[in-house]
Design a protein around this motif. Sequence first.
Motif, PDB file in Angstrom:
ATOM      1  N   PHE A  64       7.888 -45.148 -36.274  1.00 16.18           N
ATOM      2  CA  PHE A  64       9.473 -44.936 -36.941  1.00 16.18           C
ATOM      3  C   PHE A  64       9.665 -46.015 -37.768  1.00 16.18           C
ATOM      4  CE2 PHE A  64      10.905 -40.822 -34.844  1.00 16.18           C
ATOM      5  CZ  PHE A  64       9.829 -40.340 -35.146  1.00 16.18           C
ATOM      6  N   GLY A  65       8.988 -47.573 -37.470  1.00 13.49           N
ATOM      7  CA  GLY A  65       9.054 -48.924 -38.311  1.00 13.49           C
ATOM      8  C   GLY A  65       8.526 -48.247 -39.093  1.00 13.49           C
ATOM      9  N   TYR A  66       7.309 -47.696 -39.381  1.00 11.47           N
ATOM     10  CA  TYR A  66       6.661 -47.698 -40.859  1.00 11.47           C
ATOM     11  C   TYR A  66       7.041 -46.271 -41.673  1.00 11.47           C
ATOM     12  CZ  TYR A  66       3.930 -50.780 -37.480  1.00 11.47           C
ATOM     13  OH  TYR A  66       3.581 -51.485 -36.767  1.00 11.47           O
ATOM     14  N   THR A  67       6.815 -46.684 -42.903  1.00  9.83           N
ATOM     15  CA  THR A  67       7.089 -45.692 -43.955  1.00  9.83           C
ATOM     16  C   THR A  67       6.396 -44.307 -43.268  1.00  9.83           C
ATOM     17  OG1 THR A  67       5.987 -46.446 -45.669  1.00  9.83           O
ATOM     18  CG2 THR A  67       8.523 -47.588 -45.292  1.00  9.83           C
ATOM     19  N   CYS A  68       6.570 -43.358 -43.251  1.00 17.44           N
ATOM     20  CA  CYS A  68       5.951 -42.254 -43.330  1.00 17.44           C
ATOM     21  C   CYS A  68       5.139 -42.306 -44.341  1.00 17.44           C
ATOM     22  CB  CYS A  68       6.704 -40.783 -44.150  1.00 17.44           C
ATOM     23  SG  CYS A  68       8.527 -40.293 -43.086  1.00 17.44           S
ATOM     24  N   MET A  69       4.955 -42.322 -45.702  1.00 17.84           N
ATOM     25  CA  MET A  69       3.548 -43.144 -46.462  1.00 17.84           C
ATOM     26  C   MET A  69       1.811 -43.697 -45.656  1.00 17.84           C
ATOM     27  SD  MET A  69       4.724 -40.664 -48.813  1.00 17.84           S
ATOM     28  CE  MET A  69       2.939 -41.746 -50.299  1.00 17.84           C
ATOM     29  N   THR A  70       2.846 -44.763 -44.496  1.00 20.16           N
ATOM     30  CA  THR A  70       2.452 -45.529 -44.410  1.00 20.16           C
ATOM     31  C   THR A  70       1.057 -44.438 -43.782  1.00 20.16           C
ATOM     32  OG1 THR A  70       3.715 -47.084 -43.734  1.00 20.16           O
ATOM     33  CG2 THR A  70       1.616 -47.092 -42.489  1.00 20.16           C
ATOM     34  N   CYS A  71       0.938 -43.782 -42.997  1.00 22.02           N
ATOM     35  CA  CYS A  71       0.177 -41.963 -42.245  1.00 22.02           C
ATOM     36  C   CYS A  71      -0.232 -40.951 -43.780  1.00 22.02           C
ATOM     37  CB  CYS A  71       0.581 -42.652 -40.864  1.00 22.02           C
ATOM     38  SG  CYS A  71       0.225 -43.684 -39.896  1.00 22.02           S
ATOM     39  N   HIS A  72       0.547 -41.254 -43.320  1.00 24.02           N
ATOM     40  CA  HIS A  72       0.419 -39.423 -44.605  1.00 24.02           C
ATOM     41  C   HIS A  72       0.570 -40.296 -46.223  1.00 24.02           C
ATOM     42  CE1 HIS A  72       1.972 -36.887 -40.763  1.00 24.02           C
ATOM     43  NE2 HIS A  72       3.399 -38.177 -40.659  1.00 24.02           N
ATOM     44  N   TRP A  75       1.540 -37.232 -48.990  1.00 22.05           N
ATOM     45  CA  TRP A  75       2.602 -36.436 -49.078  1.00 22.05           C
ATOM     46  C   TRP A  75       3.599 -37.016 -50.338  1.00 22.05           C
ATOM     47  CZ3 TRP A  75       7.696 -37.871 -45.996  1.00 22.05           C
ATOM     48  CH2 TRP A  75       7.924 -36.817 -46.280  1.00 22.05           C
ATOM     49  N   ASP A  76       4.452 -35.821 -50.798  1.00 28.10           N
ATOM     50  CA  ASP A  76       4.764 -36.182 -51.945  1.00 28.10           C
ATOM     51  C   ASP A  76       6.343 -36.229 -51.430  1.00 28.10           C
ATOM     52  OD1 ASP A  76       5.889 -33.637 -50.590  1.00 28.10           O
ATOM     53  OD2 ASP A  76       4.970 -32.369 -52.866  1.00 28.10           O
ATOM     54  N   GLY A  77       6.914 -36.570 -50.508  1.00 27.94           N
ATOM     55  CA  GLY A  77       8.407 -36.690 -49.890  1.00 27.94           C
ATOM     56  C   GLY A  77       9.049 -35.205 -50.194  1.00 27.94           C
ATOM     57  N   ASN A  78       8.929 -34.162 -50.253  1.00 30.45           N
ATOM     58  CA  ASN A  78       9.663 -33.286 -50.112  1.00 30.45           C
ATOM     59  C   ASN A  78       8.667 -31.880 -49.476  1.00 30.45           C
ATOM     60  OD1 ASN A  78      11.376 -34.085 -52.285  1.00 30.45           O
ATOM     61  ND2 ASN A  78       9.910 -34.050 -53.416  1.00 30.45           N
ATOM     62  N   SER A  79       7.280 -31.944 -49.481  1.00 32.12           N
ATOM     63  CA  SER A  79       6.859 -30.522 -49.218  1.00 32.12           C
ATOM     64  C   SER A  79       7.237 -31.764 -48.016  1.00 32.12           C
ATOM     65  CB  SER A  79       5.647 -29.926 -49.654  1.00 32.12           C
ATOM     66  OG  SER A  79       4.767 -31.456 -50.152  1.00 32.12           O
ATOM     67  N   GLN A  80       6.287 -29.466 -46.778  1.00 30.84           N
ATOM     68  CA  GLN A  80       5.575 -30.258 -45.688  1.00 30.84           C
ATOM     69  C   GLN A  80       4.936 -30.737 -45.635  1.00 30.84           C
ATOM     70  OE1 GLN A  80       5.651 -25.865 -43.632  1.00 30.84           O
ATOM     71  NE2 GLN A  80       5.355 -27.259 -41.691  1.00 30.84           N
TER      72      GLN A  80
END
Length: 161
Positions: A64-72, A75-80
Amino acid sequence: MLKSLLAIVGLFTIFIAGGLAAFAEDTEETMDAIFVPVGRLALGPPVGVTPKRSAVAFPHSQHFGYTCMTCHHKWDGNSQVQSCTASKCHDQLSLPVKSKKARANRLEAIRYYKYAFHQQCIGCHREIRIHNKRLERSGKKIKEPLQWPGPTSCVGCHPRE
């Protein structure tokens, strides 16, 4: 005069409380919740691939210390969040045949799900290990414990069953 002051304070309180309630209602209607899985996630090969090793028990909450976008990264930040193999990102199920053009081969290889996972995970763990070694060799006093680099061996991620 005291009655007038109390009436004004009372009306002001009702106005503020009503405004906060309306704000809360608007907020509840317009804000979407983001549900983040915690604990360990089982990462295995996509459907149609026979695994040679056990699934990876990925400790999602330790990252969780990394941003979601590091792996995903798509991902647009809104959708599943979609599976990497279902998103037409890393959906190739077998190792691509090597071509003579190195750049084309790298682009094809990154679509291979196993290559993408190994590059992302092991690559990050190796970077952390290198960073830790540099800090240790620098001779500077290290105030906080070094970050655990994570596994980089096959059995470190895929325990024997």
